[in-house]
Motif scaffolding. Structure first.
Motif, PDB file in Angstrom:
ATOM      1  N   ARG A 161      -3.921 -38.561 -67.054  1.00 54.21           N
ATOM      2  CA  ARG A 161      -2.412 -38.263 -66.227  1.00 54.21           C
ATOM      3  C   ARG A 161      -3.438 -38.540 -64.934  1.00 54.21           C
ATOM      4  O   ARG A 161      -4.708 -38.455 -64.975  1.00 54.21           O
ATOM      5  CB  ARG A 161      -2.230 -36.796 -66.518  1.00 54.21           C
ATOM      6  N   TYR A 162      -2.778 -38.203 -63.809  1.00 51.17           N
ATOM      7  CA  TYR A 162      -2.994 -38.681 -62.468  1.00 51.17           C
ATOM      8  C   TYR A 162      -3.909 -37.280 -61.764  1.00 51.17           C
ATOM      9  O   TYR A 162      -2.975 -35.921 -62.897  1.00 51.17           O
ATOM     10  CB  TYR A 162      -2.484 -38.391 -61.718  1.00 51.17           C
ATOM     11  N   GLU A 163      -5.264 -36.588 -62.028  1.00 54.52           N
ATOM     12  CA  GLU A 163      -5.683 -35.189 -61.485  1.00 54.52           C
ATOM     13  C   GLU A 163      -6.491 -35.336 -60.458  1.00 54.52           C
ATOM     14  O   GLU A 163      -6.901 -36.389 -60.357  1.00 54.52           O
ATOM     15  CB  GLU A 163      -6.704 -34.579 -62.742  1.00 54.52           C
ATOM     16  N   PHE A 164      -5.887 -34.029 -60.023  1.00 56.59           N
ATOM     17  CA  PHE A 164      -5.970 -33.810 -58.281  1.00 56.59           C
ATOM     18  C   PHE A 164      -7.136 -32.685 -58.520  1.00 56.59           C
ATOM     19  O   PHE A 164      -7.386 -32.092 -59.061  1.00 56.59           O
ATOM     20  CB  PHE A 164      -5.862 -34.011 -56.814  1.00 56.59           C
ATOM     21  N   ARG A 165      -8.441 -32.378 -56.970  1.00 60.05           N
ATOM     22  CA  ARG A 165      -9.151 -31.720 -56.532  1.00 60.05           C
ATOM     23  C   ARG A 165      -9.234 -31.873 -55.670  1.00 60.05           C
ATOM     24  O   ARG A 165     -10.253 -32.829 -54.472  1.00 60.05           O
ATOM     25  CB  ARG A 165     -10.206 -31.114 -57.664  1.00 60.05           C
ATOM     26  N   VAL A 166      -8.572 -30.291 -54.369  1.00 56.75           N
ATOM     27  CA  VAL A 166      -8.704 -30.373 -53.440  1.00 56.75           C
ATOM     28  C   VAL A 166      -9.925 -28.779 -52.790  1.00 56.75           C
ATOM     29  O   VAL A 166      -8.788 -28.195 -53.175  1.00 56.75           O
ATOM     30  CB  VAL A 166      -7.516 -30.522 -52.194  1.00 56.75           C
ATOM     31  N   GLU A 167     -10.936 -29.382 -51.901  1.00 58.17           N
ATOM     32  CA  GLU A 167     -11.319 -28.182 -51.834  1.00 58.17           C
ATOM     33  C   GLU A 167     -11.992 -27.953 -50.009  1.00 58.17           C
ATOM     34  O   GLU A 167     -12.024 -29.525 -49.593  1.00 58.17           O
ATOM     35  CB  GLU A 167     -12.429 -27.934 -52.490  1.00 58.17           C
ATOM     36  N   ALA A 168     -11.162 -26.403 -49.646  1.00 58.15           N
ATOM     37  CA  ALA A 168     -11.864 -27.545 -47.944  1.00 58.15           C
ATOM     38  C   ALA A 168     -12.579 -25.269 -47.406  1.00 58.15           C
ATOM     39  O   ALA A 168     -12.143 -24.458 -48.175  1.00 58.15           O
ATOM     40  CB  ALA A 168     -10.306 -26.745 -47.198  1.00 58.15           C
ATOM     41  N   ALA A 169     -13.295 -25.232 -46.971  1.00 58.29           N
ATOM     42  CA  ALA A 169     -14.502 -24.594 -46.257  1.00 58.29           C
ATOM     43  C   ALA A 169     -14.924 -24.412 -45.183  1.00 58.29           C
ATOM     44  O   ALA A 169     -15.468 -25.817 -44.859  1.00 58.29           O
ATOM     45  CB  ALA A 169     -15.031 -24.036 -47.545  1.00 58.29           C
ATOM     46  N   LEU A 170     -14.659 -24.066 -44.218  1.00 57.92           N
ATOM     47  CA  LEU A 170     -15.077 -23.677 -43.131  1.00 57.92           C
ATOM     48  C   LEU A 170     -15.992 -23.023 -42.585  1.00 57.92           C
ATOM     49  O   LEU A 170     -16.282 -21.809 -43.321  1.00 57.92           O
ATOM     50  CB  LEU A 170     -14.721 -23.572 -41.628  1.00 57.92           C
ATOM     51  N   PRO A 171     -17.109 -23.475 -41.554  1.00 58.73           N
ATOM     52  CA  PRO A 171     -18.702 -22.106 -41.210  1.00 58.73           C
ATOM     53  C   PRO A 171     -17.959 -20.609 -40.268  1.00 58.73           C
ATOM     54  O   PRO A 171     -16.224 -20.672 -40.086  1.00 58.73           O
ATOM     55  CB  PRO A 171     -19.318 -23.657 -40.582  1.00 58.73           C
ATOM     56  N   LEU A 172     -17.821 -20.085 -40.298  1.00 57.21           N
ATOM     57  CA  LEU A 172     -17.880 -18.609 -40.581  1.00 57.21           C
ATOM     58  C   LEU A 172     -16.662 -17.950 -40.993  1.00 57.21           C
ATOM     59  O   LEU A 172     -16.473 -16.760 -41.344  1.00 57.21           O
ATOM     60  CB  LEU A 172     -17.473 -18.053 -38.974  1.00 57.21           C
ATOM     61  N   ALA A 173     -15.413 -18.983 -41.648  1.00 59.72           N
ATOM     62  CA  ALA A 173     -14.214 -18.347 -41.936  1.00 59.72           C
ATOM     63  C   ALA A 173     -14.703 -19.028 -43.723  1.00 59.72           C
ATOM     64  O   ALA A 173     -14.070 -18.083 -44.366  1.00 59.72           O
ATOM     65  CB  ALA A 173     -12.771 -19.265 -42.474  1.00 59.72           C
ATOM     66  N   GLY A 174     -15.616 -19.234 -44.343  1.00 57.59           N
ATOM     67  CA  GLY A 174     -15.749 -19.711 -45.696  1.00 57.59           C
ATOM     68  C   GLY A 174     -14.723 -20.383 -46.420  1.00 57.59           C
ATOM     69  O   GLY A 174     -13.750 -20.532 -45.835  1.00 57.59           O
ATOM     70  N   PRO A 175     -14.206 -20.405 -47.623  1.00 59.02           N
ATOM     71  CA  PRO A 175     -13.464 -20.796 -48.527  1.00 59.02           C
ATOM     72  C   PRO A 175     -12.200 -20.614 -47.993  1.00 59.02           C
ATOM     73  O   PRO A 175     -11.855 -19.469 -47.355  1.00 59.02           O
ATOM     74  CB  PRO A 175     -13.629 -20.617 -49.773  1.00 59.02           C
ATOM     75  N   LEU A 176     -11.327 -21.620 -47.969  1.00 52.88           N
ATOM     76  CA  LEU A 176     -10.033 -21.602 -47.209  1.00 52.88           C
ATOM     77  C   LEU A 176      -9.555 -21.698 -48.174  1.00 52.88           C
ATOM     78  O   LEU A 176      -8.134 -20.725 -48.671  1.00 52.88           O
ATOM     79  CB  LEU A 176     -10.118 -22.905 -46.593  1.00 52.88           C
ATOM     80  N   ILE A 177      -9.359 -23.042 -49.038  1.00 49.90           N
ATOM     81  CA  ILE A 177      -8.321 -23.352 -50.167  1.00 49.90           C
ATOM     82  C   ILE A 177      -9.384 -23.963 -51.184  1.00 49.90           C
ATOM     83  O   ILE A 177     -10.243 -24.727 -50.894  1.00 49.90           O
ATOM     84  CB  ILE A 177      -6.871 -23.917 -49.994  1.00 49.90           C
ATOM     85  N   ARG A 178      -8.386 -24.041 -52.463  1.00 49.53           N
ATOM     86  CA  ARG A 178      -8.838 -24.972 -53.422  1.00 49.53           C
ATOM     87  C   ARG A 178      -7.788 -24.744 -54.619  1.00 49.53           C
ATOM     88  O   ARG A 178      -7.357 -24.475 -54.863  1.00 49.53           O
ATOM     89  CB  ARG A 178     -10.596 -24.230 -54.481  1.00 49.53           C
ATOM     90  N   TYR A 179      -7.429 -26.129 -54.654  1.00 44.99           N
ATOM     91  CA  TYR A 179      -6.090 -26.327 -55.713  1.00 44.99           C
ATOM     92  C   TYR A 179      -6.510 -27.165 -56.536  1.00 44.99           C
ATOM     93  O   TYR A 179      -7.013 -28.740 -56.028  1.00 44.99           O
ATOM     94  CB  TYR A 179      -4.924 -25.992 -55.039  1.00 44.99           C
ATOM     95  N   GLU A 180      -6.339 -27.239 -57.433  1.00 44.86           N
ATOM     96  CA  GLU A 180      -6.105 -28.608 -58.712  1.00 44.86           C
ATOM     97  C   GLU A 180      -4.780 -28.616 -59.261  1.00 44.86           C
ATOM     98  O   GLU A 180      -4.068 -27.354 -60.150  1.00 44.86           O
ATOM     99  CB  GLU A 180      -8.106 -28.433 -59.470  1.00 44.86           C
ATOM    100  N   GLY A 181      -5.221 -29.049 -59.729  1.00 51.15           N
ATOM    101  CA  GLY A 181      -4.156 -29.566 -61.028  1.00 51.15           C
ATOM    102  C   GLY A 181      -3.313 -31.412 -61.791  1.00 51.15           C
ATOM    103  O   GLY A 181      -4.752 -32.364 -61.507  1.00 51.15           O
TER     104      GLY A 181
END
Length: 186
Positions: A161-181
Motif C-alpha cells: 500500500r501507499y504509506e505516508f508520514r508528515v511531520e511539522a515542528a517550528l522553533p518556539l512553537a515546538g511540534p505542530l503535527i505528525r500524521y501517518e497512515g
C-alpha cells in the motif's frame, strides 16, 4: 494524394512526474499510481494524527487548518489533477483539509491555507522525501527557510500500500503535527 499521419493525444506529465523526472518511474507501483492520477481520483485508508500542545503550536495549526489529534481514524483523499496542478482534498475522520500543488522551477509548490511551501523532492530506497526549500506567507512575504527545517514528509510503499508520514515542528512553537497512515484506491 497527401498523406495523413495519425497523431496520438498529448499526455501532460503529472506534477510529481515533472518534479521528480526520471526517478519517478523507478518508484514502487502504489506510490507511482497515486501520483499518476489525471482528472479525478479517490483514495481511502487510515491515519493517526498527533498534535503539538503549546499555545503557539495550536494557533499555527489552526491557521493552517490542520486536523485534530486522532488515532486510527478513517482518511479519504480526493484528487483533482489537470495540466496546471493538483488539488488534494483530505478528510481526516470528518475534518477537511485541502491544498493545491504544482511544479515551479523543479520544486513542488504546495499552498496550505495562507502558507505556500516550496519543497525539494528526492527519492531514495523507493521512497519520496520532501524537504522545505522556501516558504511564503500569502504567496508574497518570504519567511526564513531555517524556521521550517523540521517540516518533512516521506512517502513509500509498505505491505503493498501507499504509506505516508508528515511531520511539522517550528522553533518556539515546538511540534505542530505528525500524521501517518496508509491509502489505497477507493
Amino acid at each position: 494524394m497527401a498523406s495523413q499521419r495519425a497523431t496520438a493525444p498529448s499526455v501532460e506529465p503529472t506534477v510529481f512526474q515533472q518534479v521528480l523526472r526520471a526517478p519517478f518511474f523507478n518508484l514502487p507501483e502504489p506510490v507511482r499510481m497515486l501520483h499518476s492520477i489525471r482528472g479525478r481520483g479517490t483514495y481511502a485508508g487510515r491515519v493517526t494524527v498527533e498534535r503539538g500542545s503549546s499555545a503557539l503550536a495550536r494557533l499555527c495549526a489552526a491557521v493552517a487548518g490542520l486536523p485534530p489529534a486522532m488515532a486510527d481514524a478513517p482518511l479519504r483523499m480526493e484528487f483533482s489533477a489537470d495540466a496546471k496542478g493538483e488539488t488534494w482534498r483530505r478528510d481526516f475522520g470528518g475534518h477537511p483539509m485541502s491544498s493545491r500543488l504544482k511544479c515551479r522551477k523543479g520544486l513542488l509548490v504546495e499552498r496550505l491555507g495562507p502558507v505556500q511551501f516550496r519543497f525539494l523532492l528526492h527519492t531514495a530506497d523507493g521512497a519520496i522525501y520532501w524537504n522545505v526549500a522556501g516558504v511564503r506567507l500569502l504567496g508574497l512575504l518570504p519567511l526564513p527557510v531555517a524556521l521550517f527545517g523540521r517540516v518533512q514528509c516521506r512517502e513509500r510503499e509498505h505491505a503493498g500500500r501507499y504509506e505516508f508520514r508528515v511531520e511539522a515542528a517550528l522553533p518556539l512553537a515546538g511540534p505542530l503535527i505528525r500524521y501517518e497512515g496508509w491509502l489505497e484506491p477507493a
